[in-house]
Design a protein around this motif. Structure first.
Motif, PDB file in Angstrom:
ATOM      1  N   MET A  41       0.835  -1.184   0.000  1.00 53.30           N
ATOM      2  CA  MET A  41       0.000   0.000   0.000  1.00 53.30           C
ATOM      3  C   MET A  41       0.879   1.247   0.000  1.00 53.30           C
ATOM      4  SD  MET A  41      -3.297  -0.472   2.219  1.00 53.30           S
ATOM      5  CE  MET A  41      -3.321  -1.765   3.395  1.00 53.30           C
ATOM      6  N   GLY A  42       0.302   2.362  -0.351  1.00 53.93           N
ATOM      7  CA  GLY A  42       1.042   3.607  -0.352  1.00 53.93           C
ATOM      8  C   GLY A  42       1.665   3.926  -1.696  1.00 53.93           C
ATOM      9  N   ARG A  43       1.646   2.976  -2.604  1.00 53.28           N
ATOM     10  CA  ARG A  43       2.251   3.217  -3.918  1.00 53.28           C
ATOM     11  C   ARG A  43       1.464   4.260  -4.694  1.00 53.28           C
ATOM     12  NH1 ARG A  43       5.590   4.276  -7.553  1.00 53.28           N
ATOM     13  NH2 ARG A  43       5.534   3.180  -9.505  1.00 53.28           N
ATOM     14  N   GLY A  44       0.172   4.328  -4.516  1.00 56.47           N
ATOM     15  CA  GLY A  44      -0.659   5.290  -5.236  1.00 56.47           C
ATOM     16  C   GLY A  44      -0.295   6.724  -4.896  1.00 56.47           C
ATOM     17  N   ARG A  45      -0.034   6.980  -3.629  1.00 54.71           N
ATOM     18  CA  ARG A  45       0.309   8.333  -3.201  1.00 54.71           C
ATOM     19  C   ARG A  45       1.677   8.735  -3.757  1.00 54.71           C
ATOM     20  NH1 ARG A  45      -0.607   9.764   2.899  1.00 54.71           N
ATOM     21  NH2 ARG A  45      -2.709   9.491   2.136  1.00 54.71           N
ATOM     22  N   ALA A  46       2.641   7.811  -3.729  1.00 51.13           N
ATOM     23  CA  ALA A  46       3.973   8.104  -4.257  1.00 51.13           C
ATOM     24  C   ALA A  46       3.915   8.338  -5.765  1.00 51.13           C
ATOM     25  CB  ALA A  46       4.934   6.961  -3.935  1.00 51.13           C
ATOM     26  N   LYS A  47       3.128   7.505  -6.466  1.00 47.16           N
ATOM     27  CA  LYS A  47       3.016   7.660  -7.916  1.00 47.16           C
ATOM     28  C   LYS A  47       2.337   8.980  -8.255  1.00 47.16           C
ATOM     29  CE  LYS A  47       1.304   5.290 -12.042  1.00 47.16           C
ATOM     30  NZ  LYS A  47       2.232   5.935 -12.888  1.00 47.16           N
ATOM     31  N   ALA A  48       1.341   9.372  -7.478  1.00 51.83           N
ATOM     32  CA  ALA A  48       0.661  10.644  -7.723  1.00 51.83           C
ATOM     33  C   ALA A  48       1.626  11.817  -7.538  1.00 51.83           C
ATOM     34  CB  ALA A  48      -0.529  10.785  -6.780  1.00 51.83           C
ATOM     35  N   GLN A  85       4.925  11.681  -7.903  1.00 49.72           N
ATOM     36  CA  GLN A  85       5.863  11.651  -9.024  1.00 49.72           C
ATOM     37  C   GLN A  85       5.226  12.234 -10.283  1.00 49.72           C
ATOM     38  OE1 GLN A  85       7.005   7.551  -9.316  1.00 49.72           O
ATOM     39  NE2 GLN A  85       8.575   7.737  -7.741  1.00 49.72           N
ATOM     40  N   THR A  86       3.960  11.921 -10.507  1.00 50.99           N
ATOM     41  CA  THR A  86       3.255  12.447 -11.667  1.00 50.99           C
ATOM     42  C   THR A  86       3.123  13.957 -11.570  1.00 50.99           C
ATOM     43  OG1 THR A  86       2.022  10.379 -11.847  1.00 50.99           O
ATOM     44  CG2 THR A  86       1.115  12.282 -13.000  1.00 50.99           C
ATOM     45  N   LYS A  87       2.821  14.452 -10.375  1.00 54.17           N
ATOM     46  CA  LYS A  87       2.686  15.890 -10.164  1.00 54.17           C
ATOM     47  C   LYS A  87       4.007  16.599 -10.432  1.00 54.17           C
ATOM     48  CE  LYS A  87       1.721  19.296  -6.604  1.00 54.17           C
ATOM     49  NZ  LYS A  87       1.500  19.531  -5.179  1.00 54.17           N
ATOM     50  N   VAL A  88       5.100  16.050  -9.897  1.00 54.15           N
ATOM     51  CA  VAL A  88       6.414  16.657 -10.093  1.00 54.15           C
ATOM     52  C   VAL A  88       6.795  16.633 -11.566  1.00 54.15           C
ATOM     53  CG1 VAL A  88       8.879  16.377  -9.588  1.00 54.15           C
ATOM     54  CG2 VAL A  88       7.211  16.186  -7.753  1.00 54.15           C
ATOM     55  N   TYR A 119       5.784  21.438 -17.754  1.00 56.04           N
ATOM     56  CA  TYR A 119       5.070  22.634 -18.172  1.00 56.04           C
ATOM     57  C   TYR A 119       5.591  23.931 -17.572  1.00 56.04           C
ATOM     58  CZ  TYR A 119       1.810  19.356 -20.179  1.00 56.04           C
ATOM     59  OH  TYR A 119       1.263  18.355 -20.928  1.00 56.04           O
ATOM     60  N   PHE A 120       6.483  23.858 -16.585  1.00 55.09           N
ATOM     61  CA  PHE A 120       7.017  25.065 -15.974  1.00 55.09           C
ATOM     62  C   PHE A 120       8.259  25.493 -16.744  1.00 55.09           C
ATOM     63  CE2 PHE A 120      10.028  27.031 -12.945  1.00 55.09           C
ATOM     64  CZ  PHE A 120       9.312  28.175 -12.674  1.00 55.09           C
TER      65      PHE A 120
END
Length: 63
Positions: A1-8, A10-13, A19-20
């Motif tokens: 568990m917890g992989r979803g939060r880490a992947k999110a 990483q996707t955000k970064v 785009y920045f």
């Protein structure tokens, strides 16, 4: 568990990096590109010693 939060995260970064686009300091870039080349230290080759060692004497037969 917890992989979803880490992947999110990483996707955000990754999205922010994609785009920045920070303001480019073109004058600084120009100075860097046209600046003088850094001086490299001189590489001198050491001259071989003229004194013969025991091996050279043995090879040449002049023990």
């Amino acid at each position: 568990m917890g992989r979803g939060r880490a992947k999110a995260k990483q996707t955000k970064v990754a999205r922010e990096l994609k785009y920045f686009s920070p303001d480019t300091d073109l004058s600084s870039l120009e100075r860097e590109l046209h600046g003088s080349a850094p001086t490299l230290p001189s590489t001198r080759v050491a001259e071989p010693e003229t004194e013969e060692d025991d091996y050279d004497k043995w090879v040449n037969g002049s023990r």
